[in-house]
Structure formats: structure tokens, C-alpha cells
Design an enzyme around this catalytic site. Sequence first.
Site, PDB file in Angstrom:
ATOM      1  N   SER A 592      30.611 -22.269 -70.838  1.00  0.00           N
ATOM      2  CA  SER A 592      31.480 -23.015 -70.489  1.00  0.00           C
ATOM      3  C   SER A 592      32.420 -22.332 -69.579  1.00  0.00           C
ATOM      4  O   SER A 592      32.195 -21.010 -69.243  1.00  0.00           O
ATOM      5  CB  SER A 592      32.498 -23.139 -71.634  1.00  0.00           C
ATOM      6  OG  SER A 592      33.628 -23.939 -71.160  1.00  0.00           O
ATOM      7  N   TYR A 605      37.226 -20.119 -78.556  1.00  0.00           N
ATOM      8  CA  TYR A 605      36.230 -20.813 -78.002  1.00  0.00           C
ATOM      9  C   TYR A 605      36.037 -20.125 -76.848  1.00  0.00           C
ATOM     10  O   TYR A 605      35.014 -19.837 -76.331  1.00  0.00           O
ATOM     11  CB  TYR A 605      36.796 -22.113 -77.686  1.00  0.00           C
ATOM     12  CG  TYR A 605      35.812 -22.936 -77.009  1.00  0.00           C
ATOM     13  CD1 TYR A 605      34.591 -23.637 -77.675  1.00  0.00           C
ATOM     14  CD2 TYR A 605      35.782 -23.309 -75.494  1.00  0.00           C
ATOM     15  CE1 TYR A 605      33.825 -24.284 -76.964  1.00  0.00           C
ATOM     16  CE2 TYR A 605      35.037 -23.902 -74.928  1.00  0.00           C
ATOM     17  CZ  TYR A 605      33.914 -24.794 -75.776  1.00  0.00           C
ATOM     18  OH  TYR A 605      32.929 -25.279 -75.001  1.00  0.00           O
TER      19      TYR A 605
END
Length: 725
Positions: A592, A605
Site C-alpha cells: 500500500s 495497517y
Amino acid sequence: MKNHPKNRWQDSVAKTLDPVARLVYRSNLIGEDPTLTNTGGGNTSSKITEKDPLTHQDAEVLWVKGSGGDLRTAKRDGFSSLYMEKLKGLQKNYLGSKTKGPKTQIEDDMVGAYAHCTFNLNPRPSSIDTPLHGFVPARHVDHTHPNAAISLAACAKGKELTKEIYGDEVIWTEWQRPGFDLGLILEKLCKDHPKAKGAIMGQHGLINWHEDDKKCYELTLELVGRAAEAIEKKDRGEKTFGGEKYKSPGEKERKALWLSILPWLRGKVSSQQRMIGTVQENATILRFVNSKDAPRLAEMGTSCPDHFLRTKIKPLYVPWDPATGDVAKLRSLLQEGLEAYRADYKKYYEKCKRKDSPAMRDPNPTVVLIPGLGMVAWGKSKSESRVTAEFYNCAVEVMRGAEALDGYINLPQQEAFDIEYWQLEEAKLRRMPPEQELARQVIAVVGAGSGIGKETAHRLAKEGASIVCVDLNEKAAQETSAELVKKLGEGIGVAGRGISGCGPAIGLGANIVDRKSVAEMLGEAVYAYGGIDGVVVTAGIFVPPDLEGRIPDEKWAQTFAINVTGSYVVADEANKIFKAQGLPASLVLTTSVNAVVAKKGSLAYDTSKAAANHLVRELAIELSPLVRVNAVAPATVVQGSAMFPRDRVMASLAKYKIPFSEKEGDEELRTRLAEFYAKRTLTQSPITPADQAEAAFLLVSGKRFPRTTGQVIHVDGGLADGFLR
Ligand SMILES: [Zn+2]
């Protein structure tokens, strides 16, 4: 009676059909019955009076199954149509040629002439068997490849046995390569034997005819049934194939043995080009590979002419004793067997080649027989490998029948060669469209049940890859695979045990944080296709934090388990298969943009994705030089994402102070958020799953970035904060 074909004709259906549709109906009935013909084998015809589109006069037209396709699935467009008068007229050209007869130039030239006989601009090319149908005077003709009839056709005493079984109703004709001359032989046969209903074509199959289409179909059944009965009467029972020499291990052990050799074997038979496998281990195949006579019969090869192109002249049989369970020994026998096979194939080519023969093709076997285990067949696609397996199943049935009746004989090598390397076949191969970029590749997409994973599965399938759709949600994985199969079709060829009988995609459940579950999933993929060439992992988790931006410790652990450890476990297990295969492979992870942008609110995350970025680099080093490891790093893909449930979308809208109403639908809310995110990017456009799938395709394909590994590619619309430095 076993192997006796069933009459499935329904008058209520047939009477609603026009004459061509009746031919299609009859053909499908024949094609659907494996006791009558094999995939792609045989053809059927009707001579029908039609109105000529130009003269409006009646014209006799031969409708005959054309080149390509098969009887089981053929529709009206699978049939060519020719003016009978013009087709018969070709005889004058042929007979006028100075050199004529089987394998002469004029024979091959005749194939080009069929197009000039076309009725009503029908674009379907005519098959090589067209004259067989045109020159038999009866209105309806069925030519089939039934195992029972070929058993008779492949006996040393085939001629005498034909007389014994059929009297004067069916006449024996010697083997001859299909073509114009064979049509003339049939025409003469009909003249010399006006009462004959059909012919056994030596080492080839059956042809029969009738003035009525239903009776023609029934005659096909009857003649095949009589051959089957003759075989059953002489069935050798326990003594079939000389009796049992080896015993098969139980189902579970067999599967474990298959899994321990398949990727390795795939690597070996793919020494020139990658192959996809189909495993067959039903009772018929096991009885054959376990028998005393298997080595002798396997060496003789298959007998039906349309088999050679796929099964090759013979299979590779290895004399392994399954009672030892010694896998290392099996490997060394296969290794020796492969080397001998390739050398033998080269010898066969050199011995039989002609001045103008096409260059030698891949010398690796396409059928491998292992006592105790069964058979694995190889082809350029799943569909092709299923056809190969089907054809060798047929060959085993033919050998069983022929050995029961009398004794099996093979086609002389030169005849087999002249089919395998026929210029007309070579021309057909050359006319085929070039292979797709990911053809011959098996790629697992982990996370294929939704969002980016689903999109990636579709993208890779479009490029010709066989897709293993994997998801924690097994049902969702199966839905994606069903979509792919629907889009691409199952293909042809009826064979394969369990999941190995699959089409271009399968759907499997797996939990990537559980090594056993991942290993089992990869095992199923290997059993289905023979191996794996690439893995794309899109599975991930985002746990929405509370108002203070925190998540509970167990959720923190779960985030790392799925986003980091899961990718590692998949890579580690897949690498065992890659290493066994020894073929270049590719791994694509999903990280990401958050991995490099430090910010508030998604601590777990973001740090897990930063770890995943480094995992890519470590794996690239660890798995080199065989495997390239890269990653796609998306940002804020809202559309279709399982990571953006309604709650998170609303939380984000509130966070950015974007007005919305709770009454609005999911898609409206998502679009609003996606548009907001788009405005933050340099390209000012929303980022879609398709953008991510495209990047995954480019990285997983060995052709686009073959020299790129250890890299993370951002697909984020352009976020200056996320620039790598
Ligand atoms: Zn045929």
C-alpha cells in the site's frame, strides 16, 4: 449391455427440425456418446435438396461436418455445404492427374478445391473426409471412431473378424490415410457390394450409411453394439492385459505420490515449452498401467489417426513398482525414461521424415504412465491436455478390445509419421492464431473473491492463463471461477479425475495465515493443472480504528498476520513448487502507499504494509534467480473493495467533512469518497481495481518486466507524499 450404445433419438424432437437441423441433432446424439466417437473425431453428412440462391433451381447439396470443432458441440455453422455436382466433378480433375493416389500432391490439392464447390457462401472449411461422404451414394452417412469398432480395426485378423461379426453387411477396407482416394475406394466398395451397409476402415474406424437419417443413426448404434458384444464375449476378465502385475496404493497415498512428483515432472516435460497437465486414475487406466502387458502395449502406441497429434506416437511408461513407495526411484526412472523417449522420438523423426517434412516438434512425451498411479497427460492448455487424456483412455479401451478379440497391432511408424507431419496438418497449425501472452501458465490469485483480486483473475484469464481463484471465502472464490469458465468456456476433451477434469479456472478456499491450509490449496492447484507459474496475492485486511485511532492488540496481531505473515506463507509454500518445476516463475504481492506515508489513524495497517514492502525485497533476494518478486501498492481503491464497507466509507466521509445522508446507497457513498480521493492525486482521477489488475498483470507476466524484481509499483493516481526515495 456394457459399452452398448443407447438409442436416444426422439421423434418428437426430430419432427420439429428442418433437414439440416436434423443432421445437427443426429450429430450431437452421436458426439455425446463416448462409446460412439471421441472428441473431434468422426463426421456425419446428409445430402439435401436446396434452392440455389442464384438460379432458384433445386440443387443437391452435401451438408457435412466441416473442419474443426466436434460432433458433440457442433451447431449448424460447424457444417460445410457443397454442391454435389461440383464435388463429384472434381473426380475428373483428380483422375486426369498423371500422378494420383494416396499421399500424392493432387490429393492435398483437392482439399483446396472443396472451397470452390461451396453452396451459398458457407464459410466453414471442408474437412479432409468430405469425399468419404460425397462419394458414398446413400443420402445419410455416419463416420465414427468408436472404441469397439476400432478394436476390430486394430486387430491382426481384422478382416476375418469383420466377416465373422457382420457377414456381408459390413466390408473391410485396408488402412489408408484419409483423403480423396479413400473416397473413391468407398464409392467402389458401394458399387461392388450393393447390399453393404457400412465398412470397417482398417486401423481407423467405422463408416455406415442409409437413405433415412434416423435409420442411419440406429445403424451406427447397431454396428457398434455388435462389435462391443463380440468383445464382451471374449473379454479376458482377470486376464485382461495379461493380468495384474502391480497393485495401486489407496486413494490418499496415490494423491500424495502424484503431488510429490507432478511439479517436478511438469518442469521436465516443459523443457521446450510449458505444458498443462490432466491426471487420470480411474479403474480402467489403473488396470492398464498395473498390468503385465502394459509395457509391451504402451510401446506399440495408439492406433486411431486423429490421436497422434496429441498423444504422440507412443506414451512414456516407466516400470516403477508402487509397492516400494520409493519416490526417489520413481524420479530416476522418469528421468531416464524421458531421456530415452526424446532420443527415440528424434530417431523416429529422422527415420520417417521426407524432403519437405516440417521441422521436428517438441520431443517430450504428452502421455506418461506410472504403475500404481495412473496417467498424466500434457497439452498446451487445460482443454488440450484433457483431449490428450481422453484419447489415451480411448487407446486403452481399443487395446483391451483388440487383445480380447485377437491381438492388437499398431499402425506402421511411417504411416503415423505421415499423419503427424502431414503438410495439411502443419498448415492448420500455422493458421492458428498466435498463443496469448499467458497461455500455458497457471496463476493463483489469492483474494480472488472480490475487489482487486477478482478483477486481477479476470485480467489474467483474458491473457490466456489458467486461473486458480483463492479466497478465505471459498464460495466467493468459486463464484469468480464460475464467471471465468462461463466467459471462456470449458473447452473440449472429456477426461480428468476430480478437480483435474476442470476447465480454465478453479475456485478454492484457503486461509493464508494457516500454512497447512495454503499447502492444501496449492496441492489442489497442482493436481488440477500439474503445477503453478505465478501467484498474485491481493488478500489483506484493514481493521477500522476507534475514535482515538487505536485498535485492540489482537486486531493488531491479526493485521500483521494477514498482511505480512500471510504473504510470506503463500510465497514460501509456492516456492517449493517453483523450485521443483525449475521454471521461471513470478510472485506479485499487494502492499500500500500507506507503507511510506506516516500519518495518524491507521498505525497497524500502515506499519504492516511497510513490513510487506520489505518482505518483497527480502523474498526477491531469497527466491532469486528463478522467481521474480514484486508488488503493487494501491491507494484508496474504493470501488468494489471489501476493505471499504459502508461503515468505513461513512467514517471517512465524516473525517473529511464531506456532507452525506445515511439514506444514500452504498455505491453513491463510495463514489463520493472516490471522487474526493481522486482530487488529492496528481492525475485527478479515481483509482479503480482495473488499474491495480493491469499492474499485477504486467508484473506477473514474464514478458513485460522480465528483469524487474524486488520492486514496489505505486498505482495511486500520483500521490507526492508517497513518492519513493
Ligand atoms: Zn476418421
